[in-house]
Structures are given as structure tokens and as C-alpha cells.
Design an enzyme around this catalytic site. Structure first.
Site, short mmCIF file in Angstrom:
data_model
loop_
_atom_site.label_atom_id
_atom_site.label_comp_id
_atom_site.label_asym_id
_atom_site.label_seq_id
_atom_site.Cartn_x
_atom_site.Cartn_y
_atom_site.Cartn_z
CB THR B 13 -1.22 -34.93 46.29
OG1 THR B 13 -1.58 -36.18 47.04
CG2 THR B 13 0.40 -35.05 46.09
N GLY B 14 -0.62 -31.38 47.81
CA GLY B 14 0.02 -30.20 47.73
C GLY B 14 1.44 -30.31 47.90
CB ALA B 15 3.79 -27.73 48.65
N GLY B 17 1.99 -32.70 51.21
CA GLY B 17 1.67 -33.94 51.24
C GLY B 17 2.51 -34.41 49.87
CG ASN B 108 1.36 -24.83 59.55
OD1 ASN B 108 2.20 -25.25 60.10
ND2 ASN B 108 1.46 -24.28 58.55
CE LYS B 197 5.57 -24.32 60.81
NZ LYS B 197 4.88 -25.30 59.92
CG ASN B 201 2.83 -21.47 60.93
OD1 ASN B 201 2.97 -22.66 61.58
ND2 ASN B 201 3.23 -21.38 59.72
CD GLU B 279 -3.94 -23.89 56.54
OE1 GLU B 279 -2.84 -23.18 56.41
OE2 GLU B 279 -4.12 -24.93 56.98
#
Lengths: 318, 318
Positions: B13-15, B17, B108, B197, B201, B279
Site C-alpha cells: 500500500t504505497g502511492a 496501491g 513498471n 509505458k 519511464n 527498479e
């Protein structure tokens, strides 16, 4: 002005100008130093070189000048200032030059003699000097000489007529440096000499700024080492495309030599840290333009330049 | 667990989620949140989204869990955790998944489903969700939603047999998000959705770290803009070489859309600033490997990855 001991003027007494000027003065040459912000400190305390190779050296008194008009006519002018504003050096060069003086640009990058030549009187010889040295100023009038020191010299333009006359003049410069205990090599082709040095400058100067790191961490990390090598190889290929065939082993030799050096922060790192303009034009933009003209792409080098220009715009804006 | 209102679990549950979970909960879905460091704060103060688009939203009480074993079986699991350690999420996914659950990776990069698939039970559906959203956590349980919010969904693997069954399942997800007021599109080809996407990124995530800058300064400086475009074009060409023909106008469209966004610092910037792993594998290494396999070079993107790996090694080492 004697035939056997030419008089030497140093235009821009930073790490490079200061080191070579002091070495020449110690060897008995009549050396005159043009200074700006460090004038008072050098007059008072002399010029100091802390050399890993030669020990701690001090020159005092120093024949120091604030104003080139006060300098005696010099047979050799060694230009150690940054290449970012060469046009502004012209009045000092004109003032300090003896007739037929040899002006040597101890600067990195490509095309800098082409930019300066039209601004100089035609009686002056213009040469390039490529310094393979690790040195930086640590305080007013104090230079840390960390490693190396060799200098490759080549003729650009001026009254010397023909290859033989030019090489004989270059050889004079080489002998002068050698007499001061400095390794020096006469190069027949200035473009070749400049491209060869660029193979070193292109990766390390820019990456030291972009990654905030000296040569040692850049060589120890496999990813930055791969990037260093890639930029060296792009520069090598660009030189070839521009008609300068560099020695095949150059890239490997430079990597080995650099990995044996003590950790070194190139001049561009210090320029950025002190919010001075970086030599992006001579070290990146000019080689990229020459390579593009010859149909050769340098994508990683170009990406590095684009990143550096962004950083410089922000750095100088603040 | 009702047919009409599937139960949803948020893994991480970050930004991302947090935003989608809160929006779905507000639309009446039964949403359960797996939390770690923010558990106590969220139980006490609820989950807050400050949205430029939807105003200030608060969910309280939150169906929050420290331990996935305590979660009820969920029909959809939305994975909002970083892709840097997906294998570690497997126990939580297994614990919270209803039979035949749909697991959607809201992450991503390329190839992340391929990495996770062998670790998941074969009865689980695996999907990818590409979030076009500007959002970041500003405090424990507080998310700033700055712009956009759309989500493209595609099927990767699992029990759904054939294109039609897979697309019908993807469509279920799309309908669910749309019912929560979120723009969502079903994509027939997951690789295509992921490459598309990546075109965004690849430049912005890495350059935000390398140049310490958000989208606005990167778009306003002509040199960084040229670098952004070059990396987008390399990514586009790599997608083409890998058999994913993206819309011709994609690069221009993304540049225009980004220049209209408020200044945005991508997640990689925050990861680096907080000394979390970046990432790099999913966003850079996997696309570069796929491109190389297809005979396509991405030199500027590769230089960016090499620089980022150097920075990460130093960042995590300290």
C-alpha cells in the site's frame, strides 16, 4: 633575451601554468607569471608545488604580474587558463609576446587553436600542448601535483614554413621541457595529439561531474568502467573517422594507466564544484560536431554532454 | 464474496496501491490493504489521498493487515509493491488469493510477470497493469495524487483459455476500475502495454535521479529535452525490433502530455533519495537485454543504466 635561455611567460597561473612555470624556473629559465586573484598571495608566499614525484617545491620570489603590459617580451607563452574564454586572453598574449613568440595552448579539447588564431598577430607561432598530468590547486599559490606530468607538443600555425621548420620549433619546446625534467614528445600532427588526449578527457572529465566521483571509484565499479571504456571507444572511432588514426592499443593503455593512478578529480570536477563554466565546448561539442561531419555517431558521449549542459545551466543560474 | 462485487486485496500500500485501493473502496468495493511500516498510522488515522483531480479523500476505518494470512480470500490482488523483490511477495499473494484470483502487477518495466509466474500456483491468473499516474507518498498513509490516473490492463498467463476468455477477464478489471472513476483500457498484448509505458519511464525515471530534477526542468532545458526524446526514441525502436509496433505518434504525444503536467518526480527519484533499491532491472536491464537479443542497440539508455548502477552501488553501500 638570450638565444640559449628563452624567456617564458605563463598566461594563467593555475595548476597547469603554475606547475610547468615553476619547473622551468627551477631549471634556470627566466619565467614570468601573469596572475589575477592569486597575485598577492604568490608575491607574499611564493608559488608552492607539493609533488608526489618531486617532493615539496617552492619558488620565491616569483616574477609575478597583475598586468601583462608590465611583463617583459617573452619568447614562449604558455597558456594555462581555461579554454572557456580564450578570446579574453588575446590582449595579454599580445602584450607579453616577443616578436615571433611561440604561444602554446596547454588546454584540452578540439579546435581551440582554430578559434584563437584569427585573433592573434600573424607573426606569432601558435602551438598546442597536451598535458598528461594530475594536478590541482589546493590553496592560493599552492598546487598539488599528484601524478604524471608529460606534455605532447605540436605546431598549429604561424610563420614557420614547412613541416621541417615547424618540427624544429616544436623540438625547441620539447627540449626546454626536458631540460626542466619534464617528459615531453614532439607530435607531427596537432589534431592527432588533441584527439589522443580527448580519449582520456571525454570519459573522466564529464563523468567526474555527473557521478560526483574521481578516477578510482569510476575504475572500480564495473558499470562505470564499461561506460568509461565505451566513451573512450566512441572518441577513438571519431578520431579515425576524422582521419586521425590513433595507436590501436591506446584505449587499453589509458585504462591501465588510469587504474594505476591515485584517485584523481579532473579539472572539470573542480570547475563545476566552484560554479565556473566547464570546458564543454572544447572537450565535447567540438569533437561531436567534427565526428558528425565525418558521419560518425557518438551517442554515449552526446548523452553525457546533454546531461552536463543541463547541470551547467542549473549550476551557473543559481 | 459476491459475484457482482469482487473482493480486492492490495499487496503493497504505497502511492499506487493506496490510491487505487482507496478509489475502489470509495466506489463500494470490499478492499483489504496489506501494510508494513505504515500499518499503525493507517489504522489510527486512515488512508488519505490529496488529489488535484478529486480533492482531499479519506478512507477510515481501513481494512488493514500486517499479515496476509489474516486477509480474507480476495478475487483480485493488486500488487503495488516495487518490482525489486517480487519473489518475496509470493507468500502474501498465495495467502490472500481466492481460488482463481486475478493477480495484477501494477509495476513498471519489462519481464516482471515472467519472473513471478513460476513462483505462483497455476490456478492464479496473472495480469499486468500499467499506471499512467503522478502520485507519491508524502507521509505515513498520505498520498499526493498530482495528475492523471489511467491504467492499461493486459493478460499474462493463467487458467483463462484463449484470447477471448483472457480479454473478457481483462475487461472485468477494466470495468471495476471504471466503476471507481478511473480511466482504464483493455490491452490485447501485455508486452505492447509494457513497452508503451517504458517509453515514458526510461527517460524520466533515470534522469530524475541522474540530474536531480523533475519533469518540468527536464522539459524546459533544450539539452535534457533532447536527451529525453532520444531515450524515448531508442525505447520505441527497441519495441519495434522486439515485434511490438507502438503508435507512430507515441513519442510526440508523451512529450506534449509531460510538458503539460505539473513538475513531477518519478518513483525512482524517491527510491534513490530514500536509499531504497531502484527498479533498474525491470525498467532498464530487461528492455536492454530484449533489444540486444533483437539486434537493436540503445546506447544512450545503456549509458543511463551504467551511470545509475554506479550511483546505486554507492548509495546502498553508504
Amino acid at each position: 633575451m638570450s638565444e640559449s635561455r628563452p624567456r617564458i611567460g605563463i598566461i594563467g597561473t593555475g595548476a597547469i601554468g603554475g606547475f610547468y612555470g615553476l619547473m622551468l624556473a627551477r631549471a634556470g629559465y627566466d619565467v614570468h607569471f601573469l596572475l589575477r586573484s592569486e597575485y598577492s598571495a604568490v608575491v607574499e608566499n611564493g608559488l608552492v608545488v607539493n609533488s608526489a614525484q618531486h617532493g615539496s617545491l617552492k619558488l620565491q620570489p616569483v616574477q609575478a604580474y597583475r598586468d601583462a603590459e608590465q611583463m617583459p617580451p617573452c619568447d614562449w607563452l604558455l597558456v594555462g587558463a581555461k579554454s572557456t574564454n580564450n578570446a579574453a586572453l588575446v590582449p595579454a598574449i599580445r602584450a607579453a609576446a616577443a616578436p615571433d613568440a611561440k604561444v602554446v595552448l596547454l588546454q584540452n579539447g578540439l579546435g581551440i587553436e582554430d578559434g584563437l588564431r584569427p585573433l592573434l598577430p600573424s607573426n606569432l607561432h601558435l602551438l598546442g600542448g597536451l598535458c598528461f598530468i594530475c594536478a590541482h590547486r589546493s590553496a592560493m599559490g599552492v598546487i598539488e601535483h599528484e601524478a604524471l606530468g608529460g606534455i605532447n607538443i605540436a605546431y598549429h600555425s604561424g610563420p614557420a614554413d614547412g613541416q621541417e621548420a615547424q618540427m624544429s620549433l616544436v623540438q625547441e619546446g620539447v627540449s626546454m621541457f626536458k631540460a626542466a625534467g619534464i617528459d615531453s614528445t614532439a607530435m607531427a600532427d596537432l589534431a592527432q595529439a588533441r584527439w589522443q588526449k580527448l580519449v582520456w578527457n571525454a570519459p573522466y572529465n564529464g563523468l567526474s561531474v555527473l557521478l560526483g566521483a574521481g578516477t578510482k571509484p569510476l575504475m572500480e565499479n564495473p558499470d562505470s568502467l564499461a561506460l568509461v571504456r565505451a566513451i573512450m571507444e566512441e572518441t577513438f572511432a571519431a578520431a579515425t573517422a576524422c582521419g586521425c588514426q590513433l595507436p590501436e592499443v591506446l584505449v587499453d593503455r589509458m585504462l591501465v594507466a588510469t587504474s594505476r593512478m591515485p584517485d584523481y578529480l579532473p579539472s572539470m570536477y573542480h570547475d563545476f564544484a566552484h560554479r565556473r563554466p566547464m570546458e564543454l565546448e572544447a572537450i565535447y561539442a567540438a569533437p561531436l560536431a567534427a565526428a558528425a561531419q565525418a558521419g560518425c555517431a557518438m551517442p554515449k558521449t552526446e548523452a553525457l554532454l546533454q546531461a552536463l549542459r543541463f547541470l551547467e545551466a542549473r549550476n551557473l543560474d543559481r
